[in-house]
Design a protein around this motif. Structure first.
Motif, mmCIF file in Angstrom:
data_model
loop_
_atom_site.group_PDB
_atom_site.id
_atom_site.type_symbol
_atom_site.label_atom_id
_atom_site.label_comp_id
_atom_site.label_asym_id
_atom_site.label_seq_id
_atom_site.Cartn_x
_atom_site.Cartn_y
_atom_site.Cartn_z
ATOM 1 N N LEU A 62 12.980 -8.128 -9.265
ATOM 2 C CA LEU A 62 12.980 -6.956 -10.153
ATOM 3 C C LEU A 62 11.751 -6.081 -9.891
ATOM 4 O O LEU A 62 10.712 -6.558 -9.461
ATOM 5 N N MET A 63 11.923 -4.807 -10.202
ATOM 6 C CA MET A 63 10.816 -3.846 -10.132
ATOM 7 C C MET A 63 10.800 -3.027 -11.411
ATOM 8 O O MET A 63 11.855 -2.723 -11.962
ATOM 9 N N GLY A 64 9.587 -2.690 -11.880
ATOM 10 C CA GLY A 64 9.503 -1.822 -13.059
ATOM 11 C C GLY A 64 8.182 -1.074 -13.095
ATOM 12 O O GLY A 64 7.215 -1.468 -12.443
ATOM 13 N N MET A 65 8.193 0.017 -13.841
ATOM 14 C CA MET A 65 6.984 0.812 -14.040
ATOM 15 C C MET A 65 6.683 0.924 -15.535
ATOM 16 O O MET A 65 7.568 1.287 -16.315
ATOM 17 N N ALA A 66 5.449 0.628 -15.887
ATOM 18 C CA ALA A 66 5.055 0.721 -17.299
ATOM 19 C C ALA A 66 4.835 2.183 -17.684
ATOM 20 O O ALA A 66 4.746 3.063 -16.824
ATOM 21 N N ALA B 84 0.858 -1.186 0.000
ATOM 22 C CA ALA B 84 0.000 0.000 0.000
ATOM 23 C C ALA B 84 0.894 1.237 0.000
ATOM 24 O O ALA B 84 1.656 1.453 0.941
ATOM 25 N N VAL B 85 0.808 2.011 -1.087
ATOM 26 C CA VAL B 85 1.717 3.153 -1.245
ATOM 27 C C VAL B 85 1.136 4.373 -0.533
ATOM 28 O O VAL B 85 0.132 4.941 -0.943
ATOM 29 N N SER B 86 1.784 4.735 0.574
ATOM 30 C CA SER B 86 1.235 5.753 1.473
ATOM 31 C C SER B 86 1.971 7.093 1.411
ATOM 32 O O SER B 86 1.767 7.948 2.280
ATOM 33 N N LYS B 87 2.795 7.291 0.388
ATOM 34 C CA LYS B 87 3.520 8.563 0.270
ATOM 35 C C LYS B 87 2.551 9.743 0.297
ATOM 36 O O LYS B 87 1.462 9.648 -0.287
ATOM 37 N N THR B 88 2.929 10.781 0.992
ATOM 38 C CA THR B 88 2.146 12.018 1.200
ATOM 39 C C THR B 88 0.901 11.821 2.087
ATOM 40 O O THR B 88 0.232 12.778 2.435
ATOM 41 N N GLY C 80 2.997 -3.235 -11.317
ATOM 42 C CA GLY C 80 1.570 -2.954 -11.246
ATOM 43 C C GLY C 80 1.261 -1.891 -10.209
ATOM 44 O O GLY C 80 1.717 -1.975 -9.068
ATOM 45 N N MET C 81 0.499 -0.858 -10.629
ATOM 46 C CA MET C 81 0.091 0.245 -9.772
ATOM 47 C C MET C 81 -1.430 0.407 -9.926
ATOM 48 O O MET C 81 -2.081 -0.405 -10.561
ATOM 49 N N SER C 82 -1.996 1.476 -9.351
ATOM 50 C CA SER C 82 -3.456 1.633 -9.402
ATOM 51 C C SER C 82 -4.027 1.479 -10.810
ATOM 52 O O SER C 82 -5.029 0.788 -11.010
ATOM 53 N N ALA C 83 -3.394 2.126 -11.787
ATOM 54 C CA ALA C 83 -3.988 2.182 -13.123
ATOM 55 C C ALA C 83 -3.795 0.892 -13.920
ATOM 56 O O ALA C 83 -4.546 0.635 -14.864
ATOM 57 N N ARG D 159 2.098 -2.412 -6.275
ATOM 58 C CA ARG D 159 2.275 -1.233 -5.413
ATOM 59 C C ARG D 159 1.125 -0.276 -5.712
ATOM 60 O O ARG D 159 1.070 0.332 -6.783
ATOM 61 N N ILE D 160 0.176 -0.181 -4.780
ATOM 62 C CA ILE D 160 -1.040 0.581 -5.073
ATOM 63 C C ILE D 160 -1.258 1.681 -4.049
ATOM 64 O O ILE D 160 -1.279 1.434 -2.846
ATOM 65 N N GLY D 161 -1.396 2.909 -4.551
ATOM 66 C CA GLY D 161 -1.594 4.061 -3.686
ATOM 67 C C GLY D 161 -2.968 4.670 -3.815
ATOM 68 O O GLY D 161 -3.839 4.503 -2.952
ATOM 69 N N SER D 162 -3.215 5.376 -4.925
ATOM 70 C CA SER D 162 -4.410 6.219 -5.015
ATOM 71 C C SER D 162 -5.725 5.440 -4.925
ATOM 72 O O SER D 162 -6.712 5.960 -4.402
ATOM 73 N N LEU D 163 -5.779 4.207 -5.388
ATOM 74 C CA LEU D 163 -7.022 3.442 -5.268
ATOM 75 C C LEU D 163 -7.394 3.197 -3.809
ATOM 76 O O LEU D 163 -8.570 3.087 -3.462
ATOM 77 N N PHE E 198 10.784 0.722 0.514
ATOM 78 C CA PHE E 198 11.219 1.981 -0.086
ATOM 79 C C PHE E 198 11.106 1.840 -1.597
ATOM 80 O O PHE E 198 11.778 1.012 -2.206
ATOM 81 N N ILE E 199 10.230 2.645 -2.211
ATOM 82 C CA ILE E 199 9.952 2.448 -3.643
ATOM 83 C C ILE E 199 10.416 3.627 -4.490
ATOM 84 O O ILE E 199 10.226 3.633 -5.696
ATOM 85 N N GLY E 200 11.028 4.637 -3.869
ATOM 86 C CA GLY E 200 11.463 5.796 -4.638
ATOM 87 C C GLY E 200 12.900 5.657 -5.106
ATOM 88 O O GLY E 200 13.491 4.576 -5.055
ATOM 89 N N GLU F 158 -6.588 10.193 -4.358
ATOM 90 C CA GLU F 158 -5.612 10.919 -5.181
ATOM 91 C C GLU F 158 -4.672 11.715 -4.295
ATOM 92 O O GLU F 158 -5.068 12.190 -3.236
ATOM 93 N N ARG F 159 -3.444 11.889 -4.768
ATOM 94 C CA ARG F 159 -2.494 12.692 -4.004
ATOM 95 C C ARG F 159 -2.523 14.131 -4.459
ATOM 96 O O ARG F 159 -2.755 14.429 -5.584
ATOM 97 N N GLU G 85 6.868 3.787 0.648
ATOM 98 C CA GLU G 85 7.130 5.227 0.701
ATOM 99 C C GLU G 85 8.245 5.578 -0.286
ATOM 100 O O GLU G 85 9.125 4.769 -0.571
ATOM 101 N N ASN G 86 8.208 6.842 -0.765
ATOM 102 C CA ASN G 86 9.181 7.296 -1.767
ATOM 103 C C ASN G 86 10.267 8.214 -1.235
ATOM 104 O O ASN G 86 11.246 8.445 -1.923
ATOM 105 N N TYR G 87 10.026 8.823 -0.072
ATOM 106 C CA TYR G 87 10.979 9.828 0.408
ATOM 107 C C TYR G 87 11.554 9.406 1.749
ATOM 108 O O TYR G 87 10.799 9.029 2.663
HETATM 109 C C1 LIG Z 1 3.460 6.460 -6.265
HETATM 110 C C2 LIG Z 1 3.976 5.139 -6.714
HETATM 111 C C3 LIG Z 1 3.133 4.020 -6.829
HETATM 112 C C4 LIG Z 1 1.628 4.074 -6.569
HETATM 113 O O1 LIG Z 1 0.992 4.813 -7.548
HETATM 114 P P1 LIG Z 1 -0.636 4.828 -7.638
HETATM 115 O O2 LIG Z 1 -0.873 5.203 -9.043
HETATM 116 O O3 LIG Z 1 -1.075 5.857 -6.667
HETATM 117 O O4 LIG Z 1 -1.107 3.474 -7.298
HETATM 118 C C5 LIG Z 1 3.696 2.806 -7.193
HETATM 119 N N1 LIG Z 1 5.005 2.691 -7.462
HETATM 120 C C6 LIG Z 1 5.849 3.737 -7.373
HETATM 121 C C7 LIG Z 1 7.274 3.540 -7.680
HETATM 122 C C8 LIG Z 1 5.359 4.995 -7.014
HETATM 123 O O5 LIG Z 1 6.202 6.024 -6.970
#
Ligand SMILES: *Cc1c(COP(=O)(O)O)cnc(C)c1O
Length: 223
Positions: free
Chosen positions: A155-159, A23-27, A197-200, A214-218, A67-69, A222-223, A46-48
């Motif tokens: 591994l970690m990645g963002m689409a 659960a991505v709780s940044k901010t 995989g993230m919210s979208a 890693r899911i935050g906004s759902l 730590f995901i940042g 929204e941040r 968290e990212n920071y």
């Molecule tokens: C903020 C963040 C997420 C979560 O994003 P949402 O779209 O809010 O789910 C996942 N991964 C990383 C690396 C992020 O920075």
């Protein structure tokens, strides 16, 4: 309580027992995190660094902090005493610093290597070629007895940030294939975690074989 409990439960149900949810709780506030904790959740991302350290001090100590940042080498020391998993390692310099700080704290720290799969320009993440080279370097270091305090766990990645589902799917599929290869080539038997995989796009990530989203906004809005 300002968390979306229905969304959270729906997500958990769709993940089943084999896919972990960070659960991505940044901010977000300490009380939002506590609310999700009270529902039984333990993995938070968290990212920071500073924000993470402050929250860690104020929240229950059985939380597994991810730590995901983008982590700077000079800040590793602040999170080394407690961090559960560092998702964004993309250089040997950083991995060596994590190893050094883990040793100082007499613990092992698990790390994921970050791969750049999106077409967007960003400074972060390894290309496929760089990943191969990095894995060889890690094997070499481990073979001479170095890097004893880090576990290279996956591994970690963002689409790409896009509505084109097929493009996202291709990128996840590519990451999954690199993950399967790395699993064979890396001499570290803790290699098992694919963070994608993230919210979208987490539903596509599930279809393409993720085992950690890693899911935050759902969950938190929204941040
Ligand atoms: C903020 C963040 C997420 C979560 O994003 P949402 O779209 O809010 O789910 C996942 N991964 C990383 C690396 C992020 O920075």
């Amino acid at each position: 309580m300002s968390i979306f409990k229905d969304n959270y439960e729906k997500i958990l149900a769709s993940l089943g027992k084999d896919i972990a949810l960070v659960a991505v709780s940044k901010t977000k506030t300490v009380s939002d995190i506590q609310a999700l904790y009270d529902l039984g959740h333990r993995d938070f991302g968290e990212n920071y660094v500073q924000e993470l350290v402050e929250k860690q001090e104020r929240l229950p100590h059985d939380i597994r902090w991810h730590f995901i940042g983008h982590l700077q080498s000079n800040k590793v020391k602040y999170i080394a005493p407690f961090v559960h998993l560092i998702h964004g390692v993309d250089s040997l310099k950083l991995l060596k610093e994590i190893d050094k700080q883990a040793a100082k704290n007499q613990r092992k720290i698990s790390c994921l290597l970050q791969v750049h799969i999106a077409t967007e320009e960003t400074k972060f993440g390894l290309s496929e070629v760089e990943l191969k080279e990095f894995i060889e370097q890690i094997n070499q270091e481990k073979s001479i007895g170095a890097l004893q305090f880090v576990k290279v766990s996956g591994l970690m990645g963002m689409a790409s940030f896009t509505d084109e589902k097929e493009k996202v799917r291709e990128e996840f599929r590519h990451l999954k294939s690199m993950f399967d290869n790395a699993k064979i080539n890396l001499v570290d038997n803790s290699f098992s975690c694919l963070s994608m995989g993230m919210s979208a796009d987490y539903q596509i990530a599930i279809e393409e074989g993720t085992n950690m989203v890693r899911i935050g906004s759902l969950i938190f809005g929204e941040r």
